[in-house]
Design a protein around this motif. Structure first.
Motif, PDB file in Angstrom:
ATOM      1  N   TRP A 130      29.584  41.839  16.741  1.00  0.00           N
ATOM      2  CA  TRP A 130      29.140  40.590  16.725  1.00  0.00           C
ATOM      3  C   TRP A 130      30.968  39.924  17.803  1.00  0.00           C
ATOM      4  O   TRP A 130      31.888  40.547  17.261  1.00  0.00           O
ATOM      5  N   SER A 131      30.552  39.251  18.717  1.00  0.00           N
ATOM      6  CA  SER A 131      31.703  38.566  18.835  1.00  0.00           C
ATOM      7  C   SER A 131      31.992  37.226  19.235  1.00  0.00           C
ATOM      8  O   SER A 131      30.521  36.395  18.017  1.00  0.00           O
ATOM      9  N   PHE A 132      32.512  36.597  18.871  1.00  0.00           N
ATOM     10  CA  PHE A 132      32.610  35.007  17.971  1.00  0.00           C
ATOM     11  C   PHE A 132      31.724  34.444  18.892  1.00  0.00           C
ATOM     12  O   PHE A 132      31.438  33.522  18.280  1.00  0.00           O
ATOM     13  N   ALA A 133      31.485  34.475  20.059  1.00  0.00           N
ATOM     14  CA  ALA A 133      30.292  33.734  20.451  1.00  0.00           C
ATOM     15  C   ALA A 133      29.476  33.742  20.517  1.00  0.00           C
ATOM     16  O   ALA A 133      28.263  33.513  19.563  1.00  0.00           O
ATOM     17  N   GLU A 134      29.095  35.381  19.870  1.00  0.00           N
ATOM     18  CA  GLU A 134      27.880  35.205  19.404  1.00  0.00           C
ATOM     19  C   GLU A 134      27.258  35.251  18.271  1.00  0.00           C
ATOM     20  O   GLU A 134      26.356  35.084  17.193  1.00  0.00           O
ATOM     21  N   LEU A 135      28.199  35.376  16.982  1.00  0.00           N
ATOM     22  CA  LEU A 135      28.658  34.417  15.540  1.00  0.00           C
ATOM     23  C   LEU A 135      28.154  32.989  15.610  1.00  0.00           C
ATOM     24  O   LEU A 135      27.183  32.353  15.151  1.00  0.00           O
ATOM     25  N   CYS A 136      28.628  32.449  16.875  1.00  0.00           N
ATOM     26  CA  CYS A 136      27.931  30.478  16.446  1.00  0.00           C
ATOM     27  C   CYS A 136      27.035  30.661  17.654  1.00  0.00           C
ATOM     28  O   CYS A 136      26.178  29.786  16.935  1.00  0.00           O
ATOM     29  N   ALA A 137      26.621  31.270  17.572  1.00  0.00           N
ATOM     30  CA  ALA A 137      25.117  31.601  19.246  1.00  0.00           C
ATOM     31  C   ALA A 137      23.711  31.465  17.414  1.00  0.00           C
ATOM     32  O   ALA A 137      22.874  30.990  16.741  1.00  0.00           O
ATOM     33  N   GLY A 138      24.212  32.691  16.666  1.00  0.00           N
ATOM     34  CA  GLY A 138      23.471  32.833  14.836  1.00  0.00           C
ATOM     35  C   GLY A 138      23.311  31.576  14.469  1.00  0.00           C
ATOM     36  O   GLY A 138      22.803  31.447  13.829  1.00  0.00           O
ATOM     37  N   LEU A 139      24.693  31.062  13.795  1.00  0.00           N
ATOM     38  CA  LEU A 139      24.749  29.590  12.935  1.00  0.00           C
ATOM     39  C   LEU A 139      24.587  28.863  14.029  1.00  0.00           C
ATOM     40  O   LEU A 139      23.638  27.862  12.773  1.00  0.00           O
ATOM     41  N   ALA A 140      23.617  28.848  14.513  1.00  0.00           N
ATOM     42  CA  ALA A 140      23.307  27.302  15.992  1.00  0.00           C
ATOM     43  C   ALA A 140      21.486  27.031  14.851  1.00  0.00           C
ATOM     44  O   ALA A 140      21.612  26.170  14.703  1.00  0.00           O
ATOM     45  N   VAL A 141      20.944  28.423  14.214  1.00  0.00           N
ATOM     46  CA  VAL A 141      20.119  28.284  13.639  1.00  0.00           C
ATOM     47  C   VAL A 141      20.084  27.768  12.405  1.00  0.00           C
ATOM     48  O   VAL A 141      18.686  26.234  12.556  1.00  0.00           O
TER      49      VAL A 141
END
Length: 261
Positions: free
Chosen positions: A222-233
């Motif tokens: 994952w990229s950092f942006a993808e991590l943030c998107a996953g954590l947003a849930v």
């Protein structure tokens, strides 16, 4: 007897179960006034096995504590018979010990094997190759535009252990010379990391959400942006802050290297 044949005969004697040497080997040697051939060879036979036992005792003190000395000695003897040393360095002698325990120790195989894997992880972490880990100054030097695409991978020394039992509690008890607890199944599987920084091995357990995040970054690419998107849930608007907080901790602990663009 040629030198090569003699060396092979001596090797067979050391690795064999019997203290009494073959006639061809003993007949090729001369005893001294105070030490006959058979006694001298028996000393070598015992010393070799004692050294192997000492190595495994040093690498797996918690397993020895869990089993007790007599049972541990029997386990070591069975393991050495099954997996004799085949490397010039004794550092690798215990490589298959955990897998062997799982099949050999009836009833206790799974928790003891997990404990052995934990102890072996410290050996692997300590001897792992050096790597240039990501540092806080290097993170601070990143351009804002580089953050979304930032990718990581674990440093070579990091050992990832999924634990179902209280192995870490048992290991700590031996280190602290405290009462050794009985093996117990955890309510929830946990991840324990073992790694090395500045020639010192360290460890800690990860909460499930942090383990998910670190695994996603380092194994899921994952990229950092993808991590943030996953954590947003779960974290909503606080996802970037939580991601940055974990990232800072991983960097400070020397767990990760930068990968990708």
């Amino acid at each position: 007897m040629r030198l090569n044949d003699w060396q092979l005969a001596f090797e067979r004697y050391l690795l064999g179960e019997h203290v009494q040497p073959a006639q061809a080997l003993s007949g090729s040697l001369l005893g001294g006034p105070t030490l006959d051939v058979d006694t001298g060879l028996a000393i070598y036979h015992h010393a070799y096995r004692a050294r192997l036992h000492e190595v495994l005792d040093s690498d797996f003190p918690s397993v020895r504590q869990g089993l007790g000395d007599p049972a541990f000695s029997s386990l070591v003897a069975a393991y050495l018979q099954h997996s004799p040393s085949r490397h010039f360095s004794l550092r690798w002698l215990g490589q298959g010990f955990a897998d062997f325990i799982q099949d050999w120790v009836a009833g206790q195989g799974l928790p003891l094997a997990e404990l052995a894997r934990l102890e072996w992880a410290f050996t692997l972490a300590f001897d792992a190759p050096e790597a240039t880990v990501l540092t806080v100054p290097a993170m601070a030097a990143l351009d804002v535009a580089q953050w979304p695409a930032l990718q990581l991978r674990l440093a070579p020394c990091v050992q990832w252990l999924a634990q179902r039992y209280n192995s870490l509690e048992q290991w700590r008890a031996v280190k602290d010379r405290a009462v050794f607890p009985q093996a117990a199944l955890l309510e929830q599987e946990q991840v324990c990391l073992v790694w090395r920084t500045q020639r010192i091995c360290r460890y800690r357990s990860l909460a499930p959400d942090e383990a998910w995040a670190l695994q996603g970054m380092c194994e899921g690419h994952w990229s950092f942006a993808e991590l943030c998107a996953g954590l947003a849930v779960t974290y909503g608007e606080g996802a970037p802050l939580q991601a940055a907080s974990w990232l800072k901790q991983w960097v400070e602990e020397g767990l990760v290297l930068r990968s990708g663009p």
